[in-house]
Design a protein around this motif. Structure first.
Motif, mmCIF file in Angstrom:
data_model
loop_
_atom_site.group_PDB
_atom_site.id
_atom_site.type_symbol
_atom_site.label_atom_id
_atom_site.label_comp_id
_atom_site.label_asym_id
_atom_site.label_seq_id
_atom_site.Cartn_x
_atom_site.Cartn_y
_atom_site.Cartn_z
ATOM 1 N N ARG A 190 -99.668 -44.029 39.423
ATOM 2 C CA ARG A 190 -99.335 -43.875 40.845
ATOM 3 C C ARG A 190 -100.337 -44.574 41.757
ATOM 4 O O ARG A 190 -99.974 -45.015 42.855
ATOM 5 C CB ARG A 190 -99.275 -42.373 41.160
ATOM 6 N N TYR A 191 -101.602 -44.647 41.317
ATOM 7 C CA TYR A 191 -102.657 -45.189 42.185
ATOM 8 C C TYR A 191 -103.507 -46.229 41.447
ATOM 9 O O TYR A 191 -104.736 -46.134 41.427
ATOM 10 C CB TYR A 191 -103.568 -44.057 42.666
ATOM 11 N N PRO A 192 -102.889 -47.242 40.831
ATOM 12 C CA PRO A 192 -103.698 -48.203 40.061
ATOM 13 C C PRO A 192 -104.709 -48.960 40.914
ATOM 14 O O PRO A 192 -105.738 -49.407 40.403
ATOM 15 C CB PRO A 192 -102.647 -49.147 39.466
ATOM 16 N N GLN A 193 -104.422 -49.078 42.211
ATOM 17 C CA GLN A 193 -105.347 -49.784 43.093
ATOM 18 C C GLN A 193 -106.553 -48.928 43.459
ATOM 19 O O GLN A 193 -107.549 -49.448 43.970
ATOM 20 C CB GLN A 193 -104.619 -50.240 44.371
ATOM 21 N N ARG A 194 -106.474 -47.621 43.182
ATOM 22 C CA ARG A 194 -107.566 -46.715 43.548
ATOM 23 C C ARG A 194 -108.507 -46.412 42.390
ATOM 24 O O ARG A 194 -109.562 -45.821 42.610
ATOM 25 C CB ARG A 194 -106.990 -45.391 44.088
ATOM 26 N N VAL A 195 -108.102 -46.771 41.184
ATOM 27 C CA VAL A 195 -108.932 -46.461 40.022
ATOM 28 C C VAL A 195 -109.378 -47.757 39.337
ATOM 29 O O VAL A 195 -108.616 -48.726 39.242
ATOM 30 C CB VAL A 195 -108.190 -45.560 39.009
ATOM 31 N N VAL A 208 -96.038 -48.377 31.886
ATOM 32 C CA VAL A 208 -95.886 -47.320 32.887
ATOM 33 C C VAL A 208 -97.219 -47.062 33.573
ATOM 34 O O VAL A 208 -97.283 -46.924 34.793
ATOM 35 C CB VAL A 208 -95.347 -46.034 32.215
ATOM 36 N N VAL A 209 -98.291 -46.987 32.798
ATOM 37 C CA VAL A 209 -99.638 -46.799 33.349
ATOM 38 C C VAL A 209 -100.277 -48.178 33.453
ATOM 39 O O VAL A 209 -100.701 -48.770 32.454
ATOM 40 C CB VAL A 209 -100.481 -45.862 32.465
ATOM 41 N N GLU A 210 -100.322 -48.716 34.686
ATOM 42 C CA GLU A 210 -100.725 -50.109 34.894
ATOM 43 C C GLU A 210 -102.230 -50.299 34.993
ATOM 44 O O GLU A 210 -102.730 -51.390 34.716
ATOM 45 C CB GLU A 210 -100.060 -50.651 36.157
ATOM 46 N N ALA A 211 -102.967 -49.282 35.394
ATOM 47 C CA ALA A 211 -104.425 -49.411 35.427
ATOM 48 C C ALA A 211 -104.948 -49.615 34.009
ATOM 49 O O ALA A 211 -104.311 -49.199 33.038
ATOM 50 C CB ALA A 211 -105.049 -48.155 36.042
ATOM 51 N N PRO A 212 -106.091 -50.269 33.839
ATOM 52 C CA PRO A 212 -106.668 -50.411 32.503
ATOM 53 C C PRO A 212 -106.854 -49.043 31.843
ATOM 54 O O PRO A 212 -107.329 -48.092 32.481
ATOM 55 C CB PRO A 212 -108.009 -51.091 32.767
ATOM 56 N N VAL A 213 -106.471 -48.954 30.575
ATOM 57 C CA VAL A 213 -106.464 -47.674 29.858
ATOM 58 C C VAL A 213 -107.396 -47.744 28.658
ATOM 59 O O VAL A 213 -107.381 -48.719 27.894
ATOM 60 C CB VAL A 213 -105.036 -47.332 29.385
ATOM 61 N N GLY A 214 -108.196 -46.705 28.500
ATOM 62 C CA GLY A 214 -108.991 -46.495 27.300
ATOM 63 C C GLY A 214 -108.631 -45.157 26.685
ATOM 64 O O GLY A 214 -108.391 -44.183 27.403
ATOM 65 N N ILE A 215 -108.579 -45.107 25.362
ATOM 66 C CA ILE A 215 -108.162 -43.884 24.672
ATOM 67 C C ILE A 215 -109.127 -43.571 23.535
ATOM 68 O O ILE A 215 -109.495 -44.466 22.761
ATOM 69 C CB ILE A 215 -106.731 -44.022 24.112
ATOM 70 N N SER A 216 -109.532 -42.320 23.442
ATOM 71 C CA SER A 216 -110.281 -41.813 22.293
ATOM 72 C C SER A 216 -109.323 -41.003 21.446
ATOM 73 O O SER A 216 -108.679 -40.072 21.946
ATOM 74 C CB SER A 216 -111.452 -40.932 22.742
ATOM 75 N N VAL A 217 -109.214 -41.338 20.165
ATOM 76 C CA VAL A 217 -108.301 -40.656 19.259
ATOM 77 C C VAL A 217 -109.108 -39.812 18.295
ATOM 78 O O VAL A 217 -109.873 -40.341 17.485
ATOM 79 C CB VAL A 217 -107.423 -41.663 18.484
ATOM 80 N N LEU A 218 -108.946 -38.499 18.375
ATOM 81 C CA LEU A 218 -109.609 -37.576 17.463
ATOM 82 C C LEU A 218 -108.586 -37.063 16.461
ATOM 83 O O LEU A 218 -107.436 -36.776 16.837
ATOM 84 C CB LEU A 218 -110.250 -36.420 18.230
ATOM 85 N N PRO A 219 -108.959 -36.925 15.187
ATOM 86 C CA PRO A 219 -107.954 -36.715 14.140
ATOM 87 C C PRO A 219 -107.157 -35.432 14.262
ATOM 88 O O PRO A 219 -106.005 -35.380 13.837
ATOM 89 C CB PRO A 219 -108.783 -36.739 12.849
ATOM 90 N N GLU A 220 -107.741 -34.370 14.819
ATOM 91 C CA GLU A 220 -107.023 -33.099 14.913
ATOM 92 C C GLU A 220 -106.432 -32.859 16.294
ATOM 93 O O GLU A 220 -106.047 -31.736 16.612
ATOM 94 C CB GLU A 220 -107.935 -31.942 14.512
ATOM 95 N N GLU A 221 -106.367 -33.893 17.118
ATOM 96 C CA GLU A 221 -105.635 -33.816 18.383
ATOM 97 C C GLU A 221 -104.148 -33.898 18.069
ATOM 98 O O GLU A 221 -103.674 -34.894 17.527
ATOM 99 C CB GLU A 221 -106.052 -34.948 19.316
ATOM 100 N N VAL A 222 -103.423 -32.827 18.388
ATOM 101 C CA VAL A 222 -102.010 -32.772 17.998
ATOM 102 C C VAL A 222 -101.155 -33.729 18.817
ATOM 103 O O VAL A 222 -100.110 -34.197 18.356
ATOM 104 C CB VAL A 222 -101.455 -31.335 18.123
#
Length: 384
Positions: free
Chosen positions: A187-192, A323-337
């Protein structure tokens, strides 16, 4: 903006002790593995410690060591921690929690992110940290407005950061906080400057928008099974809180043991603890989270957060991909459902960084703080 300190009255603490000592325990059998829900024997052990060993004043003092504030936005009280970074050019970063979390679940990362030089890092990676309580949670109470959900919270966070003088900022979140953060990036890619999170779910989750079976590659079958199992065996709380939250609120607001059972079972089930919740959360950790809900009487409005998401579904502001246009970083933990297949994630997010970790579950910043700190530092280092 007003400075804020927690000061729970002695009357509240005395009443709590009375309620704990007068608990009418339910019979429990054949429940050693918690398959029927919270194990009563463990909860009795925890409550005995709550009565005789736990010191709320000690934890209240520890929280009050951080600069806290309250403000009102759109008629709603918002509580937050605001820690200025120690470095040449600290970047503003807002951290969003979820349920049954509180802002305090970020305690382990506040120091390393705001003052990296004192924690073995580079002062150039310092952040100005804003750690709010979600509306209707903890000290962001009392909430008297309806319709407040994750995507409306992202609007509140933009206003909060503006009020603090941050026209652009970084964002991280988990659980509801991940959806808030993803919505900021939509919603606010220009703000983040970017958005980082540790849980992947589509923003239209409550409208049925889950990844399709064909999005999963063969090696991702365990991930698909884990998500399917979550909705089959772990989502009753969500169904109740999405439909009749006031019913459960009446029970949990009156019974501290009931509240503890409701929260501890999730902390055990969703963390990477192999069935022993205290390998991830000490008794003091568990009880401090429960106490924040108890002393603020926020179990009802935090439960309503689900109702408002289900009954005021997310609506996109554009139909472009990602859908999410701002740059995205993700941390994947094995037991995150709630992890998503790589094919879907690359299509849905403007994915710039994705890190897989060897351990950890849903309560990311509490369970694996060093991993989250490193991922956040690396992701935002070149973004301004």
């Amino acid at each position: 903006m007003e400075t804020f300190r927690i000061d729970v009255s002695d009357e509240v603490l005395v009443d709590l002790q009375t309620r704990l000592k007068r608990t009418r325990w339910v019979d429990d059998f054949a429940n050693e593995s918690w398959q029927y829900g919270t194990n009563t024997a463990y909860l009795q052990e925890l409550v005995d410690y709550w009565i005789a060993g736990y010191d709320w004043r000690q934890h209240e003092s520890a929280i009050n060591a951080y600069p806290q504030f309250r403000t009102e936005i759109d008629g709603m009280p918002i509580h937050f921690v605001h820690v200025r970074g120690k470095g040449p050019h600290p970047k503003p970063l807002i951290l969003s929690h979820g349920w049954p979390w509180t802002f305090w679940e970020y305690r382990k990362v506040i120091g390393p992110l705001s003052d990296p030089g004192a924690h073995g890092g580079n002062p150039a990676d310092a952040f100005d940290l804003v750690v709010p309580s979600l509306p209707g949670y903890g000290f962001s109470t009392p909430l008297r407005k309806t319709g407040v959900n994750f995507w409306r919270t992202s609007e509140l966070w933009v206003k909060l950061m503006e009020r603090l003088g941050y026209s652009r900022f970084a964002a991280h979140g988990a659980d509801w906080g991940a959806l808030i953060t993803a919505d900021l990036g939509h919603r606010y890619p220009q703000r983040v400057t970017g958005v980082h999170f540790s849980m992947m779910l589509p923003l239209d989750l409550f409208s049925g928008g889950l990844p399709a079976p064909e999005d999963y590659d063969a090696d991702e079958a365990p991930m698909a099974a884990r998500l399917q199992n979550f909705f089959a065996t772990e989502s009753a709380y969500s169904a109740l809180q999405s439909t009749k939250p006031q019913t459960i609120a009446l029970a949990l607001n009156d019974s501290p043991v009931g509240l503890a059972a409701w929260i501890v079972e999730k902390q055990r089930s969703w963390s990477d603890c192999n069935g022993d919740v205290e390998t991830r959360f000490s008794k003091d950790d568990l009880l401090t989270t429960i106490m924040i809900y108890w002393v603020t009487q926020s179990c009802g409005t935090s439960a309503r957060y689900y109702y408002e998401a289900a009954h005021h579904p997310w609506k996109p502001v554009h139909d472009r991909m990602p859908v999410v246009e701002a740059p995205v970083g993700i941390s994947v933990l094995p037991e995150e459902v709630c992890s998503a297949p790589r094919r879907w994630a690359k299509r849905y997010y403007n994915l710039q960084q994705k890190r897989h970790h060897a351990s950890g579950g849903h309560f990311t910043a509490w369970e694996e703080p060093q991993a989250i700190v490193t991922d956040i530092r690396d992701f935002f280092r070149l973004r301004s």
